[in-house]
Design a protein around this motif. Structure first.
Motif, mmCIF file in Angstrom:
data_model
loop_
_atom_site.group_PDB
_atom_site.id
_atom_site.type_symbol
_atom_site.label_atom_id
_atom_site.label_comp_id
_atom_site.label_asym_id
_atom_site.label_seq_id
_atom_site.Cartn_x
_atom_site.Cartn_y
_atom_site.Cartn_z
ATOM 1 N N ILE B 29 -6.014 9.965 -1.688
ATOM 2 C CA ILE B 29 -6.480 8.910 -0.779
ATOM 3 C C ILE B 29 -6.032 9.178 0.659
ATOM 4 N N SER B 30 -4.743 9.419 0.821
ATOM 5 C CA SER B 30 -4.237 9.482 2.196
ATOM 6 C C SER B 30 -3.867 10.894 2.635
ATOM 7 N N GLY B 31 -3.975 11.859 1.748
ATOM 8 C CA GLY B 31 -3.628 13.234 2.113
ATOM 9 C C GLY B 31 -2.125 13.452 2.222
ATOM 10 N N ILE B 32 -1.331 12.489 1.773
ATOM 11 C CA ILE B 32 0.131 12.620 1.880
ATOM 12 C C ILE B 32 0.683 13.201 0.576
ATOM 13 N N SER B 33 1.453 14.296 0.699
ATOM 14 C CA SER B 33 2.148 14.847 -0.469
ATOM 15 C C SER B 33 3.492 14.138 -0.543
ATOM 16 N N LEU B 151 -8.053 1.505 -16.108
ATOM 17 C CA LEU B 151 -7.901 0.468 -15.078
ATOM 18 C C LEU B 151 -8.065 1.069 -13.677
ATOM 19 N N LEU B 152 -7.503 2.264 -13.476
ATOM 20 C CA LEU B 152 -7.637 2.916 -12.161
ATOM 21 C C LEU B 152 -9.097 3.219 -11.852
ATOM 22 N N VAL B 156 -11.054 1.700 -8.592
ATOM 23 C CA VAL B 156 -11.644 2.432 -7.462
ATOM 24 C C VAL B 156 -13.178 2.349 -7.436
ATOM 25 N N HIS B 157 -13.785 1.911 -8.539
ATOM 26 C CA HIS B 157 -15.250 1.822 -8.536
ATOM 27 C C HIS B 157 -15.769 0.412 -8.317
ATOM 28 N N TYR B 158 -14.961 -0.595 -8.632
ATOM 29 C CA TYR B 158 -15.525 -1.947 -8.623
ATOM 30 C C TYR B 158 -14.757 -2.969 -7.785
ATOM 31 N N GLY B 162 -10.523 -0.692 -3.790
ATOM 32 C CA GLY B 162 -10.764 0.601 -4.441
ATOM 33 C C GLY B 162 -11.832 1.397 -3.712
ATOM 34 N N LEU B 163 -12.892 0.707 -3.294
ATOM 35 C CA LEU B 163 -13.949 1.400 -2.551
ATOM 36 C C LEU B 163 -13.429 1.877 -1.201
ATOM 37 N N ALA B 164 -12.560 1.054 -0.602
ATOM 38 C CA ALA B 164 -11.939 1.469 0.665
ATOM 39 C C ALA B 164 -11.103 2.725 0.435
ATOM 40 N N PHE B 165 -10.396 2.774 -0.714
ATOM 41 C CA PHE B 165 -9.620 3.964 -1.085
ATOM 42 C C PHE B 165 -10.541 5.189 -1.105
ATOM 43 N N ARG B 166 -11.691 5.014 -1.765
ATOM 44 C CA ARG B 166 -12.613 6.147 -1.885
ATOM 45 C C ARG B 166 -13.184 6.532 -0.524
ATOM 46 N N GLY B 167 -13.455 5.523 0.271
ATOM 47 C CA GLY B 167 -13.988 5.781 1.609
ATOM 48 C C GLY B 167 -13.024 6.596 2.434
#
Lengths: 250, 290
Positions: B29-33, B151-152, B156-158, B162-167
């Motif tokens: 999501i955020s590119g953070i390792s 659940l995850l 992220v789909h509904y 979750g959609l913001a995460f995907r965006g």
């Protein structure tokens, strides 16, 4: 009594190190206008809209939207207030079908706020919006993955996403670039329809002929400064503009 | 023997999924390792232990409080440290690794070392699968993993978050143009990743004891699975966990346990040579560069 401008840009300046990308630009935008921003490459057009939309922080100057100072506000807040934008390089969610690309903006805080917390049937809204910008229903193109769509459809998709946010101002950054004459000709009526609906639009363009057909006003930038502001025909007759575009005769 | 090896290979794979899914989700999501991931896992385990043994809270309450606490630490880590170095990959790695070291070594300094540091199993029972005995805790791990992944996926789909995460995951700039606050989403992603580490610890730790060194092992496992599967890809984590989980268990049974780590590391090397972005990696530029 004069109309209060929807957007006021006052003395906007941006320096990147020693480079003055935008230097004291000022202009106003009224509701229902289509303002074209033109100028040679590197003249500061995209930086100007980046400053307005919050993607770049201003060195000095102010941006007033609907009477509110939005200078240096983060981009997500500016979108929520009602300024939507597209980018020259389109970046859709490639693995999703075109209509599913619309779902994320349709879930956005602004749409939620405008709809009073109710989203309705987003798939139906997405398909309607895509049809509005030229995704023909009968060829099912809205159901194809964005990765297989030609550039013309991707640009339309960008436009549909901006429209879906129901913004007060839409900033379209080189919407026509990379498109064929026929593709541009089919998008121009969509912009004209938006104007008839009372939308306010800023367009950065290099395709001047098409822009001048629809723009109510044009400003010309060169080396980060505004060198002309007015209706298209008058602006293009200015000696300074001719010099900026064609170079000096000396 | 073969059935037993297969059953335990599946369980081993599921444990790897549980151990790495949070690390991978945060990166996706955020590119953070988040190199403090293993430390957060151990923090959660010690926190549950203390709430259970020292404060006297009931086990489920202690576990729940620990998960919330760990998630809060993840959020605070982002808001106070990572937000300032966001986008500078090396600084993010150094900062998170430093936080992880501080947490783990602080527990060692306090003297949290020894076999007495353990969490009880949820149900003390075992079941027969074919001719193989499997204890209830391992079955709970498998069930929790299935529920968690399900659940995850639904999340992220509904859901709008979750959609913001995907965006944000797909393109931060585009997501910003839709009015999404990328820092808020990144805070949630680090926090959710930390919570998943805590959930993993809650169900896995009862199989053994809590030790500081496990924090480093969990981080190495999460890194290995994520590198093989492709950083940021949940499907990749699942496939990579199965590959590594089966390879480890079969090596253990048929070759010798001292070869187990070598097989895992060889798998990482092989994937890095053949497909540097991992089996399901989306960072095509890695391959284009090479």
């Amino acid at each position: 009594m004069s109309e209060t401008p929807l957007l006021e840009v006052k003395g906007l300046t941006k320096s990147f190190g020693g480079v003055q990308a935008v230097n004291g630009i000022s202009f106003t935008l009224n509701k229902g206008d289509l303002l074209g921003i033109i100028g040679p490459n590197g003249s500061g057009k995209t930086t100007t809209v980046n400053l307005i939309s919050g993607f770049v922080k201003a060195t000095s100057g102010r941006v007033i939207f609907k009477g509110r100072d939005i200078t240096n506000m983060p981009p997500y807040k500016i979108v929520r207030l009602g300024i939507a934008r597209t980018f020259q390089m389109v970046k859709p969610f490639y693995q999703l079908p075109a209509f599913k690309n619309m779902i994320i903006p349709l879930y956005s805080p602004r749409v939620k706020a405008l709809a009073g917390g109710k989203y309705g049937d987003r798939d139906a809204v997405a398909l309607d919006l895509l049809e509005e910008v030229g995704f023909e229903r009968d060829n099912q193109v809205a159901y194809k993955a964005a990765s297989v769509l030609p550039q013309g459809y991707l640009k339309r998709l960008e436009l549909a996403k901006a429209i879906s946010l129901q913004p007060d101002i839409m900033i379209l950054d080189e919407l026509f670039s990379g498109l064929s004459l026929a593709e541009v000709a089919s998008i121009v009526p969509i912009i004209e329809k938006l104007l008839l609906e009372g939308k306010t639009i800023i367009m950065i363009e290099h395709r001047l002929k098409e822009l001048f057909r629809i723009a109510s006003r044009v400003i010309v930038l060169n080396f980060g400064e505004k060198i002309a502001d007015g209706v298209a025909k008058e602006v293009m007759e200015s000696d300074e503009v001719k010099k900026a575009y064609l170079g000096s005769e000396e | 023997m073969l059935l037993g090896t297969i059953v335990y290979a599946i369980i081993n794979s599921v444990i790897l999924i549980m151990m790495s899914i949070g690390f991978n989700l945060t990166f996706g999501i955020s590119g953070i390792s988040n190199f403090a991931y293993g430390a957060l896992y151990i923090f959660s385990a010690f926190s549950t232990y203390m709430l259970l043994q020292m404060v006297g809270l009931p086990y489920p309450v202690a576990a729940l409080v620990s998960i919330v606490l760990t998630a809060a630490i993840g959020a605070l880590m982002y808001r106070f440290i990572l937000m300032r170095v966001r986008g500078q990959v090396l600084s993010e790695v150094i900062a998170t690794f430093g936080i992880g070291l501080a947490i783990l070594e602080f527990f060692r300094y306090l003297g949290f070392v020894g076999v007495e540091y353990a969490l009880p199993v949820f149900i003390d029972d075992s079941f027969m699968i074919g001719e193989v005995y499997v204890d209830a805790q391992r079955l709970i791990i498998v069930a929790s993993s299935v529920v968690l992944v399900g659940l995850l996926w639904l999340f992220v789909h509904y859901t709008s978050v979750g959609l913001a995460f995907r965006g944000i995951a797909q393109d931060e700039r585009t997501a910003l143009t839709f009015g999404m606050d990328s820092d808020w989403i990144a805070t949630l992603s680090v926090s959710l990743g930390a919570a998943l580490a805590a959930i993993a610890a809650t169900v896995i730790i009862p199989l053994g004891t809590i030790s500081v060194s496990q924090g480093y092992d969990v981080l190495i496992n999460a890194l290995a699975v994520s590198i093989i599967g492709g950083l940021g890809s949940t499907g990749g984590v699942i496939v990579a966990s199965l590959v590594v989980g089966f390879a480890q268990r079969f090596t253990d049974t048929y070759i010798g346990s001292h070869w187990t780590m070598i097989v895992s590391l060889a798998a990482i090397l092989l994937v890095l040579v053949i497909k540097p972005s991992g089996l399901y990696g989306k960072q095509k530029e890695l391959e284009e560069r090479i």
